[in-house]
Scaffold this active site. Structure first.
Site, short mmCIF file in Angstrom:
data_model
loop_
_atom_site.label_atom_id
_atom_site.label_comp_id
_atom_site.label_asym_id
_atom_site.label_seq_id
_atom_site.Cartn_x
_atom_site.Cartn_y
_atom_site.Cartn_z
N THR A 232 -13.38 17.07 -9.17
CA THR A 232 -11.96 16.94 -8.81
C THR A 232 -11.62 15.48 -8.53
O THR A 232 -10.55 14.99 -8.93
CB THR A 232 -11.67 17.83 -7.58
OG1 THR A 232 -12.03 19.16 -7.92
CG2 THR A 232 -10.22 17.77 -7.17
N ARG B 216 2.37 -1.46 11.26
CA ARG B 216 3.35 -1.36 12.35
C ARG B 216 3.74 -2.68 12.99
O ARG B 216 4.91 -2.85 13.36
CB ARG B 216 2.87 -0.32 13.38
CG ARG B 216 3.10 1.10 12.88
CD ARG B 216 2.33 2.13 13.64
NE ARG B 216 0.91 2.10 13.31
CZ ARG B 216 0.02 3.01 13.71
NH1 ARG B 216 0.41 4.00 14.48
NH2 ARG B 216 -1.24 2.91 13.33
N LYS C 208 -7.02 8.11 -0.43
CA LYS C 208 -8.27 8.50 0.29
C LYS C 208 -8.80 9.83 -0.23
O LYS C 208 -8.88 10.83 0.49
CB LYS C 208 -8.03 8.57 1.79
CG LYS C 208 -7.68 7.22 2.43
CD LYS C 208 -7.77 7.28 3.94
CE LYS C 208 -7.52 5.95 4.61
NZ LYS C 208 -6.11 5.50 4.58
N THR D 61 -10.47 3.11 11.12
CA THR D 61 -10.35 2.22 12.29
C THR D 61 -9.78 2.95 13.51
O THR D 61 -9.75 2.39 14.60
CB THR D 61 -9.48 0.99 11.95
OG1 THR D 61 -8.34 1.43 11.19
CG2 THR D 61 -10.25 -0.01 11.14
N LYS E 274 0.86 -1.19 0.00
CA LYS E 274 0.00 0.00 0.00
C LYS E 274 0.89 1.24 0.00
O LYS E 274 1.77 1.38 0.83
CB LYS E 274 -0.90 -0.02 1.24
CG LYS E 274 -1.88 1.15 1.30
CD LYS E 274 -2.93 0.91 2.36
CE LYS E 274 -2.57 1.47 3.72
NZ LYS E 274 -2.57 2.92 3.81
N ASP F 232 -3.41 4.27 -1.77
CA ASP F 232 -4.36 4.71 -0.73
C ASP F 232 -4.27 6.23 -0.54
O ASP F 232 -3.69 6.68 0.44
CB ASP F 232 -4.04 3.95 0.56
CG ASP F 232 -5.06 4.20 1.66
OD1 ASP F 232 -6.21 4.57 1.34
OD2 ASP F 232 -4.70 4.03 2.84
N ASP G 282 -13.16 15.15 -2.18
CA ASP G 282 -13.24 16.49 -2.78
C ASP G 282 -14.55 16.57 -3.56
O ASP G 282 -15.35 15.62 -3.55
CB ASP G 282 -12.01 16.72 -3.68
CG ASP G 282 -11.58 18.19 -3.70
OD1 ASP G 282 -12.49 19.05 -3.83
OD2 ASP G 282 -10.38 18.46 -3.58
N ILE G 283 -14.75 17.66 -4.29
CA ILE G 283 -15.97 17.76 -5.10
C ILE G 283 -15.89 16.71 -6.21
O ILE G 283 -14.78 16.30 -6.61
CB ILE G 283 -16.16 19.18 -5.68
CG1 ILE G 283 -14.98 19.56 -6.59
CG2 ILE G 283 -16.36 20.20 -4.58
CD1 ILE G 283 -15.22 20.85 -7.39
#
Ligand code: C5P
Length: 242
Positions: free
Chosen positions: A71, A213, A64, A118, A35, A62, A67-68
Site C-alpha cells: 500500500t 505556528r 506520513k 517532536t 509543506k 507530508d 501501512d503495509i
C-alpha cells in the site's frame, strides 16, 4: 550558497485552499518550501501542489505514510507523479515499509523517514512498550530509525534539532536532517516537546527547519518569518566564521 529562505519550510496547516493560497502569496518571499499535510491535502488535493509550484516555491508533501509495504509503495507512486520535492513515511514500523516507499518514489521524489515525532516525550516511548534505554535516551531511538531510513535509501529523516548533530555525525552531511519543533527563544512550545530555536537548529547542522505556528499565528506572519530568517542568517554567518 544557501540563504535563510532555503532553510525555512512553512507548513500550510490551514483547512482551505483559499487560506493556503493567501499564505503562499504572502510568504513566498521569505520561505523556500511549503509543506502540505493531511489537513490541507484532504481538502485541496493535488491542485494546491500545482498552485505552490506556480508561485515558484518547492513542495514538501507530508502525508506520513504508514501501512503495509504494498500500500505504501502504491501511494508513493501516486505522490511521485505530483512533482513534489519531499514526501514522508514513518520509520517506526518496519524496514519493508521504508523499502516500499523508496521503490514507489522511483527516484522522482525525495523520501524522508519520520523518526520520532517532536511531540513525543520519553514517557510516551516508555508507555508504548519500548525498552527503558530508548525512553531514557530518545536519540538512541531516533538513530536506530535513521539507520533504517538510510539503509532503505531515504534522502534523509525528520527529527528534532536536539538529535540533528548526532544524525549528521553518523550519516554524513548529504543525509538530510529536517527539523520541526522550532521555537524562537521567547515562543510558546504548544504541543511540541523536543524543541530548539532556529539558531540552534542551524548551528547543529539541520538542513531544513519546519516552522509553523510561530509564523502562522503571529500578528504579522511575514514579519515573523523575516525575523526568523534574520536569526538563521546570523547563525549561518557565525557557523561560517567558527
Ligand atoms: O511549528 P509547528 O509546531 O506549528 O509545526 C507543526 C508542523 O510540523 C505540523 O505540520 C506537523 O505535521 C509538523 N511535524 C512535526 N513533527 C514532526 C514532523 C512534522 O511537528 N516530527
Amino acid at each position: 550558497m544557501r540563504t535563510a529562505k532555503d532553510y525555512i519550510i512553512f507548513p500550510l496547516d490551514v483547512p482551505s485552499a483559499a487560506e493556503a493560497k493567501t499564505l503562499v502569496t504572502l510568504l513566498s518571499g521569505e520561505v523556500g518550501m511549503f509543506k502540505v499535510g493531511l489537513e490541507l491535502f484532504i481538502e485541496a488535493g493535488p491542485e494546491i501542489v500545482r498552485f505552490i509550484r506556480s508561485e515558484g516555491a518547492r513542495v514538501f508533501l507530508d502525508l506520513k505514510l504508514h501501512d503495509i509495504p504494498a500500500t505504501v509503495s502504491r501511494a508513493m507512486r501516486r505522490v511521485a507523479d505530483l512533482d513534489v520535492d519531499f514526501a514522508t513515511v514513518h520509520c517506526g514500523e518496519s524496514r519493508g515499509m521504508l523499502d516500499a516507499a523508496v521503490a514507489g518514489s522511483g527516484g522522482k521524489v525525495g523520501v524522508l523517514g519520520v523518526t520520532v515525532l517532536t511531540s513525543v516525550t520519553p514517557r510516551d516511548i516508555a508507555e508504548a512498550g519500548f525498552e527503558a534505554g530508548f525512553a531514557a535516551d530518545v536519540t538512541r531511538l531516533v538513530m536506530r530509525r535513521a539507520a533504517m531510513a538510510r539503509d532503505a535509501g531515504c534522502v534523509g529523516i525528520v527529527c528534532s534539532g536536539r538529535e540533528a548533530a548526532a544524525v549528521k555525525a553518523a550519516f554524513g552531511k548529504d543525509f538530510l536532517a529536517v527539523t520541526p519543533g522550532i521555537r524562537p527563544a521567547d515562543g510558546a512550545s504548544d504541543d511540541q516537546r523536543r524543541v530548539t530555536t532556529p539558531a540552534d537548529a542551524v548551528a547543529v547542522g539541520a538542513d531544513y527547519l519546519v516552522i509553523g505556528r510561530p509564523i502562522r499565528d503571529a500578528a504579522d506572519p511575514r514579519e515573523a518569518a523575516r525575523r526568523i530568517g534574520r536569526e538563521i542568517s546570523a547563525a549561518l554567518a557565525s557557523s561560517a566564521c567558527g
